[in-house]
Design a protein around this motif. Structure first.
Motif, PDB file in Angstrom:
ATOM      1  N   ALA A  44      -8.558  -4.549  -7.921  1.00 55.80           N
ATOM      2  CA  ALA A  44      -9.480  -5.044  -6.901  1.00 55.80           C
ATOM      3  C   ALA A  44      -8.847  -6.111  -6.020  1.00 55.80           C
ATOM      4  N   ASP A  45      -7.887  -6.871  -6.571  1.00 53.68           N
ATOM      5  CA  ASP A  45      -7.240  -7.916  -5.771  1.00 53.68           C
ATOM      6  C   ASP A  45      -6.091  -7.371  -4.921  1.00 53.68           C
ATOM      7  N   LEU A  46      -5.874  -6.057  -4.974  1.00 55.00           N
ATOM      8  CA  LEU A  46      -4.824  -5.396  -4.189  1.00 55.00           C
ATOM      9  C   LEU A  46      -3.447  -6.014  -4.447  1.00 55.00           C
ATOM     10  N   GLY A  47      -3.214  -6.378  -5.703  1.00 55.35           N
ATOM     11  CA  GLY A  47      -1.991  -7.079  -6.036  1.00 55.35           C
ATOM     12  C   GLY A  47      -0.746  -6.214  -6.090  1.00 55.35           C
ATOM     13  N   TRP A  48      -0.913  -4.906  -6.032  1.00 54.12           N
ATOM     14  CA  TRP A  48       0.248  -4.021  -6.061  1.00 54.12           C
ATOM     15  C   TRP A  48       0.805  -3.827  -4.654  1.00 54.12           C
ATOM     16  N   SER A  49       1.966  -3.186  -4.580  1.00 52.40           N
ATOM     17  CA  SER A  49       2.573  -2.819  -3.306  1.00 52.40           C
ATOM     18  C   SER A  49       1.577  -2.078  -2.423  1.00 52.40           C
ATOM     19  N   GLU A  50       1.625  -2.318  -1.122  1.00 53.66           N
ATOM     20  CA  GLU A  50       0.705  -1.655  -0.203  1.00 53.66           C
ATOM     21  C   GLU A  50       0.851  -0.131  -0.224  1.00 53.66           C
ATOM     22  N   THR A  51       1.993   0.361  -0.669  1.00 49.12           N
ATOM     23  CA  THR A  51       2.170   1.812  -0.801  1.00 49.12           C
ATOM     24  C   THR A  51       1.101   2.413  -1.690  1.00 49.12           C
ATOM     25  N   TYR A  52       0.591   1.641  -2.672  1.00 47.53           N
ATOM     26  CA  TYR A  52      -0.369   2.156  -3.640  1.00 47.53           C
ATOM     27  C   TYR A  52      -1.824   1.914  -3.258  1.00 47.53           C
ATOM     28  N   HIS A  53      -2.083   1.297  -2.106  1.00 43.36           N
ATOM     29  CA  HIS A  53      -3.456   0.916  -1.787  1.00 43.36           C
ATOM     30  C   HIS A  53      -4.331   2.098  -1.383  1.00 43.36           C
ATOM     31  N   ILE A 278       5.714   1.642   6.928  1.00 46.10           N
ATOM     32  CA  ILE A 278       5.203   2.983   7.203  1.00 46.10           C
ATOM     33  C   ILE A 278       4.060   3.355   6.265  1.00 46.10           C
ATOM     34  N   GLY A 279       4.245   3.170   4.938  1.00 40.17           N
ATOM     35  CA  GLY A 279       3.267   3.627   3.959  1.00 40.17           C
ATOM     36  C   GLY A 279       2.160   2.644   3.657  1.00 40.17           C
ATOM     37  N   SER A 280       1.830   1.782   4.599  1.00 36.11           N
ATOM     38  CA  SER A 280       0.792   0.761   4.413  1.00 36.11           C
ATOM     39  C   SER A 280      -0.472   1.144   5.175  1.00 36.11           C
TER      40      SER A 280
END
Length: 303
Positions: A44-53, A278-280
């Motif tokens: 929920a805090d989007l703490g992973w790489s933006e590729t995984y959002h 690119i993958g964000s």
């Protein structure tokens, strides 16, 4: 070394129109394969790489692209076995192989995200041994007219599964993972190994050697195995001599491909989804596609 490409599956550029554009362009330019990846959730805090959002489902995407292509192979790197039923996956993958005319490559792994383990109810207990049974069930359902399995983790009564995959005895199975046990499992049981986005590309030859040694110890032919590298390409201005492999100018990246082939990689697929520019979800999808077209042209096989 064969070269593939990853269609848009992550972020703002992962639209149906862009997927089809990249897939068809890759096929026209002679690329060998298209590859997707799996990500179920994000904290929920989007703490992973933006590729995984924001990530599209990998098998559904491949089925969609199967209808828009005719030659290029279709691979997933990777599906996480702990989150799946081998019986359900056997049916899904067999159907996809039929729809694609025998073009599917199945990459499988064990997963790493605790959030996904919790949300799917999966257990980490003896997950390596569970994976070995998972593979046995898959192969039995794809290969045998009447399949049956009685193991510690999976029970399949004598049953039939139709239709079978087009590829016989079954679609190629590639295993992921970088732990020594995962590499040895790939050598003992799989048709090859596929590296992840965080792989140390400078030392990837050591991973290849571990897989090959395990195959040899198991009485298998190491030369028959495939070694697939996810190429997390990031096109940037000219970098220093000690830059990260596959990051730099297109000329520098092209030279990196040769070094990876020398390390034992038999296939690399260019994956721009792991470029944060690119993958964000925040990236400009039109600019992302423009940059992808440049990379497609520059790194096309035979160029």
């Amino acid at each position: 070394m064969q070269v593939g490409f990853a269609p848009p599956v992550s972020g703002s550029w992962a639209t149906p129109e862009n997927m089809v554009h990249v897939a068809r362009r890759a096929e026209q330019l002679g690329y060998h394969s298209l590859w997707t990846f799996q990500r179920l959730l994000v904290p929920a805090d989007l703490g992973w790489s933006e590729t995984y959002h924001s990530v599209q489902d990998p098998l559904t995407t491949l089925a969609f692209l199967a209808a828009h292509t005719g030659r290029i192979r279709l691979g997933v790197a990777v599906l996480d076995m702990p989150f799946l039923s081998p019986v359900v996956l056997a049916k899904q993958a067999a159907t996809l192989d039929v729809l694609a005319g025998g073009r599917l490559d199945v990459g499988l792994g064990l997963g790493w995200a605790e959030e996904e383990y919790q949300a799917t109810g999966a257990s980490r207990h003896r997950r390596g041994r569970r994976a070995e049974e998972f593979l046995a069930v898959l192969r039995a359902l794809w290969r045998d007219e009447v399949a049956a399995h009685r193991g510690e983790f999976y029970q399949v009564p004598p049953t039939r599964m139709q239709p079978k995959p087009v590829q016989r005895p079954h679609p190629p199975i590639l295993l992921g993972g970088h732990a020594p046990g995962a590499l040895r499992r790939a050598g003992r049981l799989a048709d090859g190994w596929v590296s992840g986005s965080q792989a140390d590309l400078r030392g990837i030859g050591a991973a290849v050697a571990t897989v090959r040694a395990a195959a040899d110890d198991a009485g298998r032919d190491p030369a028959a195995l495939r070694f697939v590298c996810r190429g997390a390409v990031r096109v940037r201005p000219a970098g220093p001599a000690d830059r990260e492999p596959l990051t730099g100018t297109l000329g520098q990246i092209r030279s990196d491909l040769g070094r990876l082939a020398e390390a034992g990689i038999t296939e690399l697929f260019v994956d721009l989804n792991f470029d944060p520019e690119i993958g964000s979800p925040r990236a400009d999808p039109y600019e992302s596609l423009r940059r992808a077209d440049e990379v497609l042209d520059a790194l096309a096989p035979g160029r």
